[in-house]
Design an enzyme around this catalytic site. Structure first.
Site, PDB file in Angstrom:
ATOM      1  NE  ARG A 180      -7.479  -8.787   0.528  1.00 15.85           N
ATOM      2  CZ  ARG A 180      -7.005  -8.099  -0.340  1.00 15.85           C
ATOM      3  NH1 ARG A 180      -5.862  -7.001  -0.260  1.00 15.85           N
ATOM      4  NH2 ARG A 180      -7.342  -8.171  -1.632  1.00 15.85           N
ATOM      5  CE  LYS A 188      -4.387  -1.847   1.255  1.00 22.24           C
ATOM      6  NZ  LYS A 188      -5.074  -2.249   2.093  1.00 22.24           N
TER       7      LYS A 188
HETATM    8  N1  PMM Z   1      -7.294  -4.018   0.743  1.00 23.70           N
HETATM    9  C1  PMM Z   1      -7.546  -4.026  -0.463  1.00 23.70           C
HETATM   10  C2  PMM Z   1      -8.434  -5.056  -0.857  1.00 23.70           C
HETATM   11  N2  PMM Z   1      -9.198  -5.901  -0.239  1.00 23.70           N
HETATM   12  N3  PMM Z   1      -9.448  -6.535   2.021  1.00 23.70           N
HETATM   13  C3  PMM Z   1      -9.228  -6.608   3.356  1.00 23.70           C
HETATM   14  N4  PMM Z   1     -10.044  -7.431   4.194  1.00 23.70           N
HETATM   15  N5  PMM Z   1      -8.247  -5.808   3.767  1.00 23.70           N
HETATM   16  C4  PMM Z   1      -7.657  -4.905   3.030  1.00 23.70           C
HETATM   17  O1  PMM Z   1      -6.966  -4.072   3.755  1.00 23.70           O
HETATM   18  C5  PMM Z   1      -8.093  -4.842   1.736  1.00 23.70           C
HETATM   19  C6  PMM Z   1      -9.048  -5.705   1.129  1.00 23.70           C
HETATM   20  C7  PMM Z   1      -6.943  -3.261  -1.552  1.00 23.70           C
HETATM   21  O2  PMM Z   1      -5.557  -3.960  -1.992  1.00 23.70           O
HETATM   22  P1  PMM Z   1      -5.351  -4.675  -3.288  1.00 23.70           P
HETATM   23  O3  PMM Z   1      -6.082  -3.841  -4.455  1.00 23.70           O
HETATM   24  O4  PMM Z   1      -3.899  -4.826  -3.643  1.00 23.70           O
HETATM   25  O5  PMM Z   1      -6.091  -5.973  -3.457  1.00 23.70           O
END
Ligand code: PMM
Length: 263
Positions: free
Chosen positions: A244, A208
């Site tokens: 995650r 991030k």
């Molecule tokens: N961040 C993203 C997408 N899904 N789900 C949870 N539970 N927590 C998060 O911090 C989260 C998520 C955004 O990141 P990506 O686009 O790299 O998947």
């Protein structure tokens, strides 16, 4: 031991891996690789939540995620579906997903909590202040830690009222969602307090922007993965149930080293 959730983005536009896994077979193969590398569960998403992203029609989202969820679940893997849509959540659970990962904490779709209650699935409730297109405009807090905990507490209450027992609830502070730079660090520092909500805690820092800002403005993906691994080890120490992440090997190594220090 903190679980490692591997990210499977079946999207054309996620900020770090958009477009790489849009073909279901490529996404399934990628997910198998993540599992072989040590991912405990696989989070399949068909809608990018990157800052500024537009919403995707549920029909398109389902075309992207359902074949991937079904294939992985049929292999006995623990699958979660990253969605804000109740219809997608319902269909994904029918296809074998055990966990619904809703970054909006049930706020984006008024049907979500009832759908999950009925399905018997677990749900991860993210802290969220509105769609990606406008989330930074809403990053105003009196006290970011107290506000995030209070707002997540409201989502936990709403989920319980909808009929989902606390044992099936997971909370996530929504790192990067409606939070700028230092606000994310403040929330992470207070991670153990999130546990006071009485639910498992999931944390997503992977690649991030706030990490890139900390280590240098345009940090490349490898450097972001290293920074992610450090936060994963610290989240482990702070009691997280799961982290995650995109890159499993760096995370597994960081968790193993942190554990060896503790042992
Ligand atoms: N961040 C993203 C997408 N899904 N789900 C949870 N539970 N927590 C998060 O911090 C989260 C998520 C955004 O990141 P990506 O686009 O790299 O998947």
């Amino acid at each position: 031991m903190t679980l490692v959730m591997g990210i499977v983005n079946v999207t054309p536009d996620s900020f770090s891996d958009g477009g790489r896994f849009l073909d279901p077979d490529v996404a399934i193969a990628h997910a198998r690789t993540l599992h072989a590398q040590g991912a405990d569960l696989l989070d399949v998403g068909g809608e990018s939540t990157r800052p500024g992203a537009d919403r995707v029609a549920p029909r398109i989202e389902q075309q992207r995620v359902l074949p991937v969820v079904a294939a992985l679940a049929s292999e006995g893997l623990y699958v979660s579906v990253d969605t804000m849509n109740a219809t997608t959540a319902r269909a994904a659970v029918a296809a074998g997903a055990r966990l619904v990962n809703d970054v909006s904490g049930g706020l984006a779709d008024p049907e979500m909590l009832a759908a999950v209650a009925e399905s018997g699935a677990e749900i991860a409730l993210g802290h969220w202040r509105g769609p990606s297109a406008e989330m930074y405009a809403r990053a105003e807090y009196d006290d970011v830690v107290a506000d995030v905990i209070a707002e997540l507490g409201e989502r936990v209450d709403a989920a319980e009222a909808a009929g989902i027992p606390r044992s099936r609830l997971i909370v996530d502070p929504g790192i990067g969602f409606g939070k700028r730079g230092d606000q994310n660090w403040r929330v992470l520092r207070a991670l153990p307090r999130l546990g006071d909500l009485g639910c498992r805690v999931l944390v997503g820092t992977s690649r991030k922007r706030f990490l890139a800002e900390t280590i240098g403005a345009d940090a490349d993906l490898d450097r972001r993965d290293l920074a992610t691994a450090v936060t994963s080890a610290l989240a482990d120490r702070a009691g997280a149930w799961a982290v995650r992440v995109h890159d499993i090997p760096t995370t597994r190594d960081a968790l193993a080293v942190a554990r060896a220090w503790e042992a």
